[in-house]
Design a protein around this motif. Structure first.
Motif, PDB file in Angstrom:
ATOM      1  N   SER A   1       3.540   9.781   3.943  1.00 15.09           N
ATOM      2  CA  SER A   1       3.289   9.317   2.577  1.00 15.09           C
ATOM      3  C   SER A   1       4.244   8.181   2.215  1.00 15.09           C
ATOM      4  N   MET A   2       5.517   8.319   2.579  1.00 15.62           N
ATOM      5  CA  MET A   2       6.485   7.252   2.274  1.00 15.62           C
ATOM      6  C   MET A   2       6.137   5.980   3.034  1.00 15.62           C
ATOM      7  N   GLN A   3       5.669   6.133   4.269  1.00 22.51           N
ATOM      8  CA  GLN A   3       5.278   4.956   5.037  1.00 22.51           C
ATOM      9  C   GLN A   3       4.099   4.246   4.361  1.00 22.51           C
ATOM     10  N   ASN A   4       3.127   5.030   3.883  1.00 19.33           N
ATOM     11  CA  ASN A   4       1.979   4.441   3.181  1.00 19.33           C
ATOM     12  C   ASN A   4       2.427   3.745   1.902  1.00 19.33           C
ATOM     13  N   GLN A   5       3.354   4.404   1.151  1.00 25.49           N
ATOM     14  CA  GLN A   5       3.845   3.790  -0.085  1.00 25.49           C
ATOM     15  C   GLN A   5       4.610   2.509   0.219  1.00 25.49           C
ATOM     16  N   LEU A   6       5.405   2.526   1.272  1.00 22.41           N
ATOM     17  CA  LEU A   6       6.160   1.341   1.661  1.00 22.41           C
ATOM     18  C   LEU A   6       5.214   0.209   2.060  1.00 22.41           C
ATOM     19  N   LYS A   7       4.144   0.537   2.774  1.00 25.74           N
ATOM     20  CA  LYS A   7       3.151  -0.484   3.140  1.00 25.74           C
ATOM     21  C   LYS A   7       2.505  -1.065   1.891  1.00 25.74           C
ATOM     22  N   ALA A   8       2.173  -0.190   0.928  1.00 25.68           N
ATOM     23  CA  ALA A   8       1.536  -0.649  -0.311  1.00 25.68           C
ATOM     24  C   ALA A   8       2.476  -1.567  -1.083  1.00 25.68           C
ATOM     25  N   VAL A   9       3.740  -1.196  -1.199  1.00 18.90           N
ATOM     26  CA  VAL A   9       4.724  -2.020  -1.918  1.00 18.90           C
ATOM     27  C   VAL A   9       4.912  -3.341  -1.196  1.00 18.90           C
ATOM     28  N   THR A  10       5.023  -3.286   0.122  1.00 14.28           N
ATOM     29  CA  THR A  10       5.196  -4.503   0.908  1.00 14.28           C
ATOM     30  C   THR A  10       3.988  -5.425   0.725  1.00 14.28           C
ATOM     31  N   SER A  11       2.805  -4.869   0.755  1.00 16.21           N
ATOM     32  CA  SER A  11       1.585  -5.644   0.564  1.00 16.21           C
ATOM     33  C   SER A  11       1.552  -6.254  -0.828  1.00 16.21           C
ATOM     34  N   PHE A  12       1.916  -5.448  -1.842  1.00 17.34           N
ATOM     35  CA  PHE A  12       1.933  -5.937  -3.231  1.00 17.34           C
ATOM     36  C   PHE A  12       2.910  -7.095  -3.368  1.00 17.34           C
ATOM     37  N   LEU A  13       4.123  -6.925  -2.803  1.00 14.80           N
ATOM     38  CA  LEU A  13       5.130  -7.991  -2.895  1.00 14.80           C
ATOM     39  C   LEU A  13       4.675  -9.239  -2.146  1.00 14.80           C
ATOM     40  N   ARG A  14       4.063  -9.045  -0.985  1.00 14.04           N
ATOM     41  CA  ARG A  14       3.589 -10.187  -0.194  1.00 14.04           C
ATOM     42  C   ARG A  14       2.537 -10.965  -0.985  1.00 14.04           C
ATOM     43  N   GLU A  15       1.579 -10.216  -1.594  1.00 11.92           N
ATOM     44  CA  GLU A  15       0.536 -10.871  -2.390  1.00 11.92           C
ATOM     45  C   GLU A  15       1.143 -11.607  -3.571  1.00 11.92           C
ATOM     46  N   GLY A  16       2.137 -11.004  -4.225  1.00 10.76           N
ATOM     47  CA  GLY A  16       2.803 -11.647  -5.357  1.00 10.76           C
ATOM     48  C   GLY A  16       3.525 -12.911  -4.934  1.00 10.76           C
ATOM     49  N   MET A  17       4.188 -12.860  -3.770  1.00  8.38           N
ATOM     50  CA  MET A  17       4.914 -14.028  -3.286  1.00  8.38           C
ATOM     51  C   MET A  17       3.933 -15.135  -2.889  1.00  8.38           C
ATOM     52  N   GLU A  18       2.807 -14.744  -2.302  1.00  4.65           N
ATOM     53  CA  GLU A  18       1.812 -15.735  -1.918  1.00  4.65           C
ATOM     54  C   GLU A  18       1.215 -16.392  -3.171  1.00  4.65           C
ATOM     55  N   ALA A  19       0.981 -15.605  -4.227  1.00  5.17           N
ATOM     56  CA  ALA A  19       0.418 -16.154  -5.463  1.00  5.17           C
ATOM     57  C   ALA A  19       1.397 -17.124  -6.102  1.00  5.17           C
ATOM     58  N   ARG A  20       2.669 -16.806  -6.116  1.00  2.40           N
ATOM     59  CA  ARG A  20       3.682 -17.702  -6.690  1.00  2.40           C
ATOM     60  C   ARG A  20       3.804 -18.972  -5.877  1.00  2.40           C
ATOM     61  N   ALA A  21       3.682 -18.810  -4.537  1.00  2.00           N
ATOM     62  CA  ALA A  21       3.785 -19.994  -3.670  1.00  2.00           C
ATOM     63  C   ALA A  21       2.611 -20.935  -3.951  1.00  2.00           C
ATOM     64  N   ARG A  22       1.411 -20.377  -4.239  1.00  2.00           N
ATOM     65  CA  ARG A  22       0.265 -21.213  -4.528  1.00  2.00           C
ATOM     66  C   ARG A  22       0.428 -21.921  -5.867  1.00  2.00           C
ATOM     67  N   GLU A  23       1.105 -21.269  -6.822  1.00  4.99           N
ATOM     68  CA  GLU A  23       1.315 -21.871  -8.149  1.00  4.99           C
ATOM     69  C   GLU A  23       2.245 -23.057  -8.064  1.00  4.99           C
TER      70      GLU A  23
END
Length: 175
Positions: free
Chosen positions: A152-174
């Motif tokens: 469960s922690m591994q899944n949560q860590l993957k979700a957080v990592t994915s969320f942060l990656r998407e957020g960083m990619e969105a900021r980079a596009r801005e």
């Protein structure tokens, strides 16, 4: 077979038994200790009844032993006793044994023989066996829960990592 009965012998220290000895009778003597005694590996029957033995702590009985007679001694405790797993007969009556605590890894048939010889004291092993089974079950459940938590922690860590990656990619596009 070697029979040494009613001789008044009080010590076996230094005795070298014949290597092919199958039956040894040392009953009705004055033996008070079995410390350091090397019994032959071939020994199947050992009669030490009517002696003055106080302890079995550290005694090494041969694995081939099927009969062990220890009745009418001065054994008060079985602390440190290690009975051979192949015993089919064990005689302990008329000893002031108050507890079976401290026997080293008794096999199921040794527990049964102890139960026949000392029915009141053997409850300790039955309770200990039940507790051991409960602990093993509890450990398995905890491991399973730990594995689930880790997954469960591994899944949560993957979700957080994915969320942060998407957020960083969105900021980079801005920018």
């Amino acid at each position: 077979e070697l029979v040494v009965m009613y001789t008044g012998v009080n010590s076996l220290i230094g005795v070298k038994f014949p290597p092919n000895l199958i039956r040894l009778r040392l009953d009705h003597n004055q033996i008070n200790s079995l410390d350091g005694i090397e019994f032959p590996i071939s020994l199947q029957s050992l009669d030490l009844t009517f002696n003055k033995i106080k302890s079995l702590n550290g005694v090494i009985f041969p694995p081939s032993l099927t009969y062990l007679g220890l009745s009418n001694n001065n054994i008060t405790s079985l602390l440190g006793a290690r009975f051979p797993p192949n015993l089919t007969r064990l005689s302990l009556r008329s000893n002031p044994i108050s507890s079976l605590k401290g026997i080293i890894e008794p096999s199921p048939n040794v527990i049964q023989l102890l139960g026949e010889a000392l029915p009141m004291q053997v409850n300790y092993f039955r309770e200990k066996s039940s507790l051991k089974a409960a602990r093993q079950s509890q450990k398995a459940t905890l491991k399973e829960m730990s594995d689930l938590s880790q997954h469960s922690m591994q899944n949560q860590l993957k979700a957080v990592t994915s969320f942060l990656r998407e957020g960083m990619e969105a900021r980079a596009r801005e920018h």
